[in-house]
Scaffold this active site. Structure first.
Site: not given
Length: 470
Positions: A13, A53, A108, A289
């Site tokens: 991330d 994200c 997420h 991402d």
């Protein structure tokens, strides 16, 4: 094939494309990833279609743009946004094809539990959520995951009950331990496996990284990128971040430390593939991402159209099937799912909006790539949404949209508030790789290339049913 290949998809991330050793752009040490780059295919133009994200993750899973899957902003408190259970995701296709599926790490993509319950039984707080077994897991059977939680040194997870599993170990190392166990168990299973490992670091807080990695950069000489403005740092929401050159350099050291930590854990996973005899029969992907601006243009975090934000690392290896080398293929978030399914010779759902570039990835003669990639960002803060809705406006029709080609990025920015003026920006990425001298245009008619790109962008918006310009 008597048995389909395995799939190991690893993504971090907020890891930008530039921050890896073999590119020699930044002083980050990644020996295992550098070795892997020599064995596989490096995507020099991999992009996050919405550098945030949840939107990227939903596009990764569905092969669709945020305008279609609906996850246009992060799954967070006060926003009724989540990946719909009825979407057909890559995990659903893999499970239907007989794969042993697993997901480890940050998800997420579920609605934060505090949006619907004051004190969730699972212990999830703020943006976090326990995703129970069933359609919201989208075909992933083995589950060791959480929604959104950034305490990297004391992470927590859920499996198949609301009982929270609390851990006192750096999240990347712990998740790698769990992944190694999954691989060991797969060695005794006749089915091919498909495992997704989602590491949260190097996402902020940057300082939450083990000291042994920080020591690698304690005396490292840092050189700021030419577009860095270290004096006052902001994020796309307009909030201020503690700035100054000294503070920014500390962020950078910790950021690089986390990436070196990722590298060590990646090396453990590659060693396990060799140990269990999986190396030749496994498609391995290493990616992220979205990126991290880290002071570029005076900004931190992501959600901007600059290369440090939209550019992501992407490396693939499948010995004997994917040739070694580099590719300039414009490879967008929405293209990942159909391309992986194409490599595995699995059906691609009809509703997918990305492209299957598996032929180009395999190096087949005459295989075509994209002439352009489309990017977008949408206002998503609760108070901003309310500001638009109070005027009878749809916040999703604002923000910015962009088209990215090999040579140019063309951006139309309508702003994050109803009263902001429209901006048109054209960047020549060959002549100005750090995006310091854009052409500011009152109208696309002022520049021949902008006219062409705006027309192509409008056609895409029409296909998406996006009200951005209409």
């Amino acid at each position: 094939m008597s048995k389909r290949p395995n799939l190991l998809y690893i993504f971090a991330d907020q890891w930008r494309r530039q921050a890896v050793g073999f590119r020699s752009e930044e002083p980050v040490m990644t020996p295992h990833i550098d070795a892997f780059a020599k064995e596989g295919l490096v995507f020099n133009q991999a992009l996050s279609c919405t550098p945030l994200c949840s939107p990227h993750r939903a596009s990764l899973m569905t092969g669709k743009y945020p305008q279609s899957h609906g996850v246009y902003t992060n799954c967070k408190l006060g926003a009724d946004v989540m990946l719909r259970p009825d979407e057909i995701c890559i995990g659903d296709v893999l499970k239907a094809a007989g794969y042993r599926t697993g997901y480890i790490g940050k998800w997420h993509l579920d609605l934060p539990e505090e949006n619907v319950a004051e004190r969730p039984v699972s212990g999830a707080r703020e943006w976090d959520a326990y995703t129970p077994p069933g359609p919201k897991r989208h075909g992933f059977d083995f589950w060791h995951s959480y929604g959104a939680y950034d305490h990297h040194l004391e992470p927590h997870y859920w499996r198949d009950s609301p009982r929270m599993i609390e851990v006192k170990q750096w999240s990347v190392e712990h998740e790698t331990d769990v992944a190694l166990d999954f691989l060991q168990r797969s060695a005794d299973d006749e089915r091919p496996f498909a495992l997704f490992v989602s590491w949260n670091p190097p996402h902020s807080p940057f300082e939450l990284v083990p000291d042994k990695y920080k020591q690698l950069y304690a005396s490292c000489e840092l050189q700021l990128r030419p577009n860095v403005q270290a004096g006052e740092l902001n994020v796309h929401t307009g909030e201020k971040v503690a700035g100054g050159k000294e503070r920014l350099e500390q962020y950078m050291r910790d950021y690089y430390a986390a990436i070196s930590g990722l590298d060590e854990q990646f090396g453990r996973l590659m060693a396990a593939l060799r140990e269990h005899g999986f190396e030749q029969d496994t498609v391995v992907v290493l990616s992220a991402d979205h990126g991290e601006l880290m002071g570029a243009h005076g900004l931190m975090a992501k959600h901007a159209w600059y290369e440090e934000s939209v550019g992501i690392p992407c490396l693939m290896r499948w010995p004997g099937h994917i040739p070694r080398g580099e590719t300039e293929l414009l490879f967008n978030s929405v293209d990942i799912m159909p391309t992986l399914l194409g490599l595995l010779q699995l059906p691609i759902p009809e509703q997918v909006e990305g492209s299957d570039y598996s032929a180009a990835v395999r190096g087949e003669e005459g295989a075509a790539g994209a002439a352009a990639a489309f990017l977008a960002a949408f206002p998503g803060r609760k108070e901003v949404i309310e500001a638009f809705s109070s005027r009878g406006l749809d916040n999703r029709a604002y923000g910015w949209r962009a088209i990215r080609t090999a040579n140019h990025t063309y951006v139309i920015h309508r702003g994050y508030a109803p009263e902001e003026p429209v901006q048109r920006l054209l960047y020549d990425l060959r002549a100005d790789p750090f995006q310091l001298q854009p052409a500011h245009l009152a109208s696309a008619d002022e520049h021949e290339e902008a006219m062409r790109l705006e027309q192509e962008l409008k056609q895409w918006l029409q296909r998406m049913g996006d009200a951005f310009l209409f």
